[in-house]
Design a protein around this motif. Sequence first.
Motif, PDB file in Angstrom:
ATOM      1  N   ALA A 262       0.830  -1.206   0.000  1.00  0.00           N
ATOM      2  CA  ALA A 262       0.000   0.000   0.000  1.00  0.00           C
ATOM      3  C   ALA A 262       0.862   1.253   0.000  1.00  0.00           C
ATOM      4  CB  ALA A 262      -0.925  -0.006   1.209  1.00  0.00           C
ATOM      5  N   ILE A 263       1.940   1.246   0.781  1.00  0.00           N
ATOM      6  CA  ILE A 263       2.822   2.415   0.859  1.00  0.00           C
ATOM      7  C   ILE A 263       3.477   2.684  -0.492  1.00  0.00           C
ATOM      8  CG2 ILE A 263       4.939   3.302   1.907  1.00  0.00           C
ATOM      9  CD1 ILE A 263       4.188   1.766   4.442  1.00  0.00           C
ATOM     10  N   LEU A 264       3.965   1.622  -1.129  1.00  0.00           N
ATOM     11  CA  LEU A 264       4.638   1.795  -2.418  1.00  0.00           C
ATOM     12  C   LEU A 264       3.649   2.184  -3.508  1.00  0.00           C
ATOM     13  CD1 LEU A 264       7.542   1.598  -3.460  1.00  0.00           C
ATOM     14  CD2 LEU A 264       7.011  -0.712  -4.249  1.00  0.00           C
ATOM     15  N   ALA A 265       2.451   1.604  -3.471  1.00  0.00           N
ATOM     16  CA  ALA A 265       1.447   1.931  -4.497  1.00  0.00           C
ATOM     17  C   ALA A 265       1.060   3.400  -4.459  1.00  0.00           C
ATOM     18  CB  ALA A 265       0.220   1.044  -4.305  1.00  0.00           C
ATOM     19  N   ARG A 266       1.042   3.980  -3.262  1.00  0.00           N
ATOM     20  CA  ARG A 266       0.660   5.400  -3.152  1.00  0.00           C
ATOM     21  C   ARG A 266       1.631   6.306  -3.900  1.00  0.00           C
ATOM     22  NH1 ARG A 266      -1.092   3.975   2.312  1.00  0.00           N
ATOM     23  NH2 ARG A 266       0.795   4.806   3.279  1.00  0.00           N
ATOM     24  N   LYS A 267       2.858   5.860  -4.084  1.00  0.00           N
ATOM     25  CA  LYS A 267       3.819   6.657  -4.845  1.00  0.00           C
ATOM     26  C   LYS A 267       3.423   6.745  -6.318  1.00  0.00           C
ATOM     27  CE  LYS A 267       7.689   5.512  -1.744  1.00  0.00           C
ATOM     28  NZ  LYS A 267       8.048   6.882  -1.325  1.00  0.00           N
ATOM     29  N   LEU A 268       2.571   5.823  -6.734  1.00  0.00           N
ATOM     30  CA  LEU A 268       2.073   5.834  -8.104  1.00  0.00           C
ATOM     31  C   LEU A 268       0.672   6.438  -8.205  1.00  0.00           C
ATOM     32  CD1 LEU A 268       3.120   2.222  -9.175  1.00  0.00           C
ATOM     33  CD2 LEU A 268       4.144   4.364  -9.983  1.00  0.00           C
ATOM     34  N   GLY A 269       0.138   6.888  -7.077  1.00  0.00           N
ATOM     35  CA  GLY A 269      -1.223   7.392  -7.069  1.00  0.00           C
ATOM     36  C   GLY A 269      -2.276   6.303  -7.007  1.00  0.00           C
ATOM     37  N   LEU A 270      -1.855   5.068  -6.695  1.00  0.00           N
ATOM     38  CA  LEU A 270      -2.788   3.950  -6.549  1.00  0.00           C
ATOM     39  C   LEU A 270      -3.156   3.786  -5.088  1.00  0.00           C
ATOM     40  CD1 LEU A 270      -1.194   1.174  -8.808  1.00  0.00           C
ATOM     41  CD2 LEU A 270      -3.160   2.615  -9.344  1.00  0.00           C
ATOM     42  N   PHE A 271      -4.444   3.659  -4.805  1.00  0.00           N
ATOM     43  CA  PHE A 271      -4.872   3.431  -3.430  1.00  0.00           C
ATOM     44  C   PHE A 271      -5.252   1.972  -3.253  1.00  0.00           C
ATOM     45  CE2 PHE A 271      -8.321   3.087  -0.275  1.00  0.00           C
ATOM     46  CZ  PHE A 271      -7.562   3.372   0.846  1.00  0.00           C
ATOM     47  N   LEU A 272      -4.467   1.257  -2.465  1.00  0.00           N
ATOM     48  CA  LEU A 272      -4.791  -0.109  -2.070  1.00  0.00           C
ATOM     49  C   LEU A 272      -5.242  -0.058  -0.621  1.00  0.00           C
ATOM     50  CD1 LEU A 272      -1.748  -2.126  -3.528  1.00  0.00           C
ATOM     51  CD2 LEU A 272      -3.924  -1.590  -4.622  1.00  0.00           C
ATOM     52  N   ASN A 273      -6.462  -0.485  -0.358  1.00  0.00           N
ATOM     53  CA  ASN A 273      -6.992  -0.414   1.002  1.00  0.00           C
ATOM     54  C   ASN A 273      -6.484  -1.615   1.805  1.00  0.00           C
ATOM     55  OD1 ASN A 273      -8.326   0.550   3.204  1.00  0.00           O
ATOM     56  ND2 ASN A 273     -10.383   0.386   2.338  1.00  0.00           N
ATOM     57  N   ILE A 274      -5.184  -1.573   2.078  1.00  0.00           N
ATOM     58  CA  ILE A 274      -4.490  -2.612   2.845  1.00  0.00           C
ATOM     59  C   ILE A 274      -3.933  -1.969   4.098  1.00  0.00           C
ATOM     60  CG2 ILE A 274      -2.510  -4.184   2.891  1.00  0.00           C
ATOM     61  CD1 ILE A 274      -2.792  -4.433  -0.152  1.00  0.00           C
ATOM     62  N   TYR A 275      -4.168  -2.610   5.233  1.00  0.00           N
ATOM     63  CA  TYR A 275      -3.615  -2.115   6.487  1.00  0.00           C
ATOM     64  C   TYR A 275      -3.023  -3.307   7.242  1.00  0.00           C
ATOM     65  CZ  TYR A 275      -2.986   1.138  10.336  1.00  0.00           C
ATOM     66  OH  TYR A 275      -2.429   1.954  11.291  1.00  0.00           O
ATOM     67  N   PRO A 276      -1.880  -3.103   7.913  1.00  0.00           N
ATOM     68  CA  PRO A 276      -1.258  -4.233   8.606  1.00  0.00           C
ATOM     69  C   PRO A 276      -2.065  -4.686   9.821  1.00  0.00           C
ATOM     70  CG  PRO A 276      -0.056  -2.200   9.058  1.00  0.00           C
ATOM     71  CD  PRO A 276      -1.073  -1.876   7.998  1.00  0.00           C
ATOM     72  N   ALA A 277      -2.382  -5.958   9.847  1.00  0.00           N
ATOM     73  CA  ALA A 277      -3.013  -6.579  11.015  1.00  0.00           C
ATOM     74  C   ALA A 277      -1.944  -7.442  11.683  1.00  0.00           C
ATOM     75  CB  ALA A 277      -4.204  -7.422  10.595  1.00  0.00           C
ATOM     76  N   LYS A 278      -1.387  -6.906  12.749  1.00  0.00           N
ATOM     77  CA  LYS A 278      -0.272  -7.606  13.399  1.00  0.00           C
ATOM     78  C   LYS A 278      -0.776  -8.876  14.069  1.00  0.00           C
ATOM     79  CE  LYS A 278       1.886  -5.701  16.949  1.00  0.00           C
ATOM     80  NZ  LYS A 278       2.858  -4.888  17.712  1.00  0.00           N
ATOM     81  N   GLY A 279      -0.238 -10.000  13.631  1.00  0.00           N
ATOM     82  CA  GLY A 279      -0.609 -11.283  14.214  1.00  0.00           C
ATOM     83  C   GLY A 279       0.521 -11.849  15.043  1.00  0.00           C
ATOM     84  N   TYR A 280       0.177 -12.771  15.914  1.00  0.00           N
ATOM     85  CA  TYR A 280       1.156 -13.369  16.820  1.00  0.00           C
ATOM     86  C   TYR A 280       1.160 -14.883  16.661  1.00  0.00           C
ATOM     87  CZ  TYR A 280       1.403  -8.879  19.212  1.00  0.00           C
ATOM     88  OH  TYR A 280       1.603  -7.567  19.506  1.00  0.00           O
ATOM     89  N   SER A 281       2.291 -15.495  16.981  1.00  0.00           N
ATOM     90  CA  SER A 281       2.332 -16.954  17.034  1.00  0.00           C
ATOM     91  C   SER A 281       3.326 -17.395  18.083  1.00  0.00           C
ATOM     92  CB  SER A 281       2.704 -17.549  15.672  1.00  0.00           C
ATOM     93  OG  SER A 281       4.093 -17.449  15.415  1.00  0.00           O
ATOM     94  N   ILE A 282       3.144 -18.632  18.526  1.00  0.00           N
ATOM     95  CA  ILE A 282       4.133 -19.294  19.368  1.00  0.00           C
ATOM     96  C   ILE A 282       4.506 -20.605  18.694  1.00  0.00           C
ATOM     97  CG2 ILE A 282       3.291 -18.241  21.502  1.00  0.00           C
ATOM     98  CD1 ILE A 282       1.943 -20.918  22.177  1.00  0.00           C
TER      99      ILE A 282
END
Length: 417
Positions: A262-282
């Motif tokens: 999403a961050i890189l796409a914005r440099k091209l004027g593209l909006f990707l509605n992606i947000y990081p969902a931090k997950g956990y594991s053991i």
Amino acid sequence: MHVLVLGAGVVGVTSAWYLHQQGHQVTVVDRQSQSGLETSYANGGQISVSHAEPWANPSAPVKVLKWLFQPDAPLLFRPRLDPYQWRWALSFLTQCTSAKAAHNIRQMVNLGTYSRDCLQELRRDVGIEYDHLEKGILHFYTNPAEFDAAMEPARIMRELGCDRQVIDAEQAVQIEPALQPVRHRIAGATYTADDESGDARAFTQALAKRCEEAGVTFVYGTEVLDFDRAGDRILGVQVVNEGKHQILRADSYVLSLGSFSAILARKLGLFLNIYPAKGYSITVPVKNPDAAFNVSLTDDEYKLVYSRLGDRIRVAGTAELNGYTRDLNYTRCRAIVRRSAELMPEAAYWDKSEFWTGLRPATPSNVPYIGKSHFANLYLNTGHGTLGWTHSCGSAAALADIVAGRKPEVDFTFSGL
């Protein structure tokens, strides 16, 4: 044609494999020292077509409000002064209707079933080993209300060809005897015999090795900064490697950088509605093989998945919407250990848990971006959220067809941003 794939996680590496199989010259770029070191590193390990109910469903808004101030909640929203977080959250709410949830289930089941078939074919053809088990996935419920709520999504999945069978506690224990100690607490369960489990990092790194042997080039330790473009075409990507800036050029480009797409796409004027969902594991060593499970499990009330990876147990889950930070929240880590030890105390050395966190690239609908962009030679394969491992092979096979100008075999709404 020379194709440059940005990202060497499981989605990027499978993209490289299928593109090379179509006869393309392929180069893969990643900032890490080898493949599979970020979100693919220690995920839940499930190939789970049955895990197709999106986070955005009619019950989600009430649950999110209830969990807002609960630090170990399965889904935790931490408000930030971040317009992209709030835009994502508002879009998430619009996806919480019954009609949209049913539509999104259809998308994910179709892609998941196709992807599982692609994985099985690839495994037969290439012979990759990654601690995989073909024993199905069992969703169990210790809360009767949660079990009741699962009936409608399970029905929709069955209609779409995902054989997610509703079973009782006795049948659940017959399928997985490790649940016997908590049989009296199980309100009900569902079982999908065709689902699988396996180590996504081991798969990714083994497939990357096969790619290299076949002629795919991997450029590691290289961070992608920006694009060079002219009109509707990408001319190259600006990268930095060991402090040296350069431009890598190809005929076409595939964006598979997970949450960072999403961050890189914005440099091209593209909006990707992606947000990081931090997950956990053991990840924990098995203590008593007789008490440890072999069938992969999903504890739907706590949003945890359990996979047996040889002599190790992987438990993963929860989601934290808190920006791009990858700091471990030990409250959440301990909550996973506590729940796991409560259910199966003798299965593993729970006090020896190795903690991990990664950023899952989540869309509000849980449906990924796969397909063309507004740029003639830029393609998308990103935003798979918690199902990157499940959807990777199918997404990559479909993308390779799209790059070749063919219609993919799967019934799925492909991107055209």
